[in-house]
Design an enzyme around this catalytic site. Structure first.
Site, PDB file in Angstrom:
ATOM      1  N   GLY A 278      67.338  87.528  24.672  1.00 15.92           N
ATOM      2  CA  GLY A 278      66.655  86.293  24.314  1.00 15.92           C
ATOM      3  C   GLY A 278      65.798  85.852  25.494  1.00 15.92           C
ATOM      4  O   GLY A 278      64.591  86.065  25.542  1.00 15.92           O
ATOM      5  N   CYS A 345      66.841  57.284  30.623  1.00 13.41           N
ATOM      6  CA  CYS A 345      67.766  56.395  31.319  1.00 13.41           C
ATOM      7  C   CYS A 345      69.080  57.085  31.650  1.00 13.41           C
ATOM      8  O   CYS A 345      70.127  56.719  31.117  1.00 13.41           O
ATOM      9  CB  CYS A 345      68.018  55.166  30.460  1.00 13.41           C
ATOM     10  SG  CYS A 345      66.489  54.346  30.052  1.00 13.41           S
ATOM     11  N   GLU A 346      69.030  58.099  32.490  1.00 11.17           N
ATOM     12  CA  GLU A 346      70.225  58.796  32.969  1.00 11.17           C
ATOM     13  C   GLU A 346      69.868  59.424  34.305  1.00 11.17           C
ATOM     14  O   GLU A 346      68.799  60.004  34.440  1.00 11.17           O
ATOM     15  CB  GLU A 346      70.593  59.968  32.038  1.00 11.17           C
ATOM     16  CG  GLU A 346      71.114  59.550  30.714  1.00 11.17           C
ATOM     17  CD  GLU A 346      72.092  60.563  30.137  1.00 11.17           C
ATOM     18  OE1 GLU A 346      72.670  61.368  30.896  1.00 11.17           O
ATOM     19  OE2 GLU A 346      72.268  60.513  28.917  1.00 11.17           O
TER      20      GLU A 346
END
Ligand SMILES: *Cc1c(COP(=O)(O)O)cnc(C)c1O
Length: 415
Positions: A278, A345-346
């Site tokens: 992949g 927001c992290e």
């Protein structure tokens, strides 16, 4: 600068002759940009080993499942490794042949199995005794014979991140090697199953050939015993997992070396050797293009704030990978380092801390090596529409997925 881990960006900010600035103007940012030529080259690399035998490739759809890329691989003669009914439908829509599909996954639902039986896929990679029995029942009641391989857990350490290491005894994948002979004997007795292969998949972003050879060494005694008992084996599937070069870890084995080593170890056994790559086919063929929204300096740290975020590309937050990044608009001035972050927001929404990059509002930043597990893992967290995708082919860029609209975000909600 090594083009491969900068996803082909040259010193003029162009990719295969197309300027990234023009793409940002035409399609907006954040934007996934893929290179068809790099994907085809990555495919051919698996066959460039100077041996007469070839490996059979099954592209792992979950790495990047855009229909246009699936069609590109189908036209190049590649098969597909799928892990859900949704991926099966994508492959069929893109024009992939059902017979070229192998179905992996630890918890295939009845509905997924039924769809795969109905279109007559190439092989079910079965991961447990319970799945084997359920598949036999469903095939019998549909009046068909299901082609099966067991995904055997060879109990080798791929030496990669624990979340993407799948070939160890203690994780959820596959059938323990010690239990495989009895389960094969059971499968050989079931009239609605046809045993066609032995498989494994030991992990992802693997940076050495040794773990693949260790897995093969673990499987070959089983293969030989099954052949000696007259099992109609057609293939040995060694899974995917070959890593890609990154700026921090530029050395990875070539696909050709991996194919050569595995084919040599397989020797003259009358089996097709299958691989399910992949990442190594699409990872370095793609980048995420974003724009600097603001910069700020705060408690001795300098921040470069992009319009791309963890919802667009989650691997740094999830697996602590440090992407290769490039300010396309200005060269690094050598003065200090910056924390490259997104707007979500992290605190986890950080692409890299202390990255050697300078930048100003409006600059374009390429997050390189994001063709695999980039868009396919993207979400709309923070109600951020997912990015558009473009493919560069023959010196031209073409939109292959529209940017999501705000309406798309709540289209399924019931107010
Ligand atoms: C994810 C996966 C692959 C592909 O792994 P890459 O690291 O992207 O090459 C192949 N086979 C199976 C069964 C997988 O789950």
């Amino acid at each position: 600068m090594r083009a491969e881990f900068f996803s082909g960006v040259d010193e003029h900010g162009c990719v295969d002759g197309v300027s990234l600035a023009s793409l940002a103007d035409a399609f907006g940012t954040p934007l996934y940009v893929y290179r068809a030529a790099a994907m085809r080259a990555a495919l051919h690399a698996y066959h460039a080993h100077g041996l007469e035998r070839q490996v059979a490739l099954y592209y792992a759809v979950k790495a990047n499942s855009n229909l246009v890329l699936l069609r590109l691989f189908a036209e190049a003669g590649t098969g597909f490794d799928i892990v859900s009914g949704g991926e099966l439908e994508r492959v069929l829509r893109a024009g992939g042949a059902p017979s070229s599909v192998v179905f992996s996954g630890v918890a295939k639902s009845d509905a997924e199995i039924a769809c795969a039986l109905a279109v007559d896929i190439g092989c079910f990679n079965v991961e447990s005794p319970a799945e084997l029995r359920r598949l036999a029942e469903l095939a019998a009641s549909a009046g068909v014979v299901a082609p099966v391989a067991l995904r055997v857990n060879p109990d080798v350490d791929a030496g990669t991140h624990p979340y993407i290491s799948t070939g160890l005894r203690g994780n959820k994948f596959g059938v323990a090697i010690a239990d495989a002979p009895a389960l094969y004997r059971e499968a050989l007795q079931l009239p609605s199953l046809k045993v066609v292969g032995v498989g494994c998949h030991i992990g992802s972003q693997i940076r050495a050939i040794a773990p693949f050879l260790a897995a093969m060494d673990s499987l070959l005694p089983l293969v030989d015993a099954l052949l000696a008992e007259g099992a109609p084996l057609e293939h040995l599937d060694m899974g995917g997992g070959l890593g890609i070069a990154t700026e921090d870890a530029p050395e990875v084995p070539s696909a050709a070396d991996l194919s050569r080593a595995l084919l040599s170890r397989l020797g003259d056994r009358p089996l097709r050797l299958c691989l399910q790559p992949g990442r190594s086919l699409v990872g370095n063929a793609g980048l995420l293009l974003s724009r600097v929204v603001f910069t700020k300096a705060q408690s001795e740290r300098r921040f470069l704030m992009l319009d791309a975020a963890m919802n667009d590309y989650i691997r740094p937050a999830l697996y602590q990978v440090r992407p290769t990044m490039l300010n396309v608009s200005r060269p690094y001035d050598g003065a200090g380092r910056m924390d490259v972050v997104g707007p979500v927001c992290e605190t986890g929404d950080t692409f890299a801390r202390d990255f050697p990059m300078s930048g100003e509002r409006g600059d374009l930043v390429a997050i390189c090596g994001t063709g695999a597990y980039g868009f396919s893992m993207a979400s709309s967290y923070n109600s951020r529409p997912r990015p558009a995708e473009v493919l560069i082919e023959d010196g031209k860029a073409r939109l292959i997925r529209h940017r999501e609209s705000l309406e798309d975000l709540w289209a399924q909600e019931v107010l």
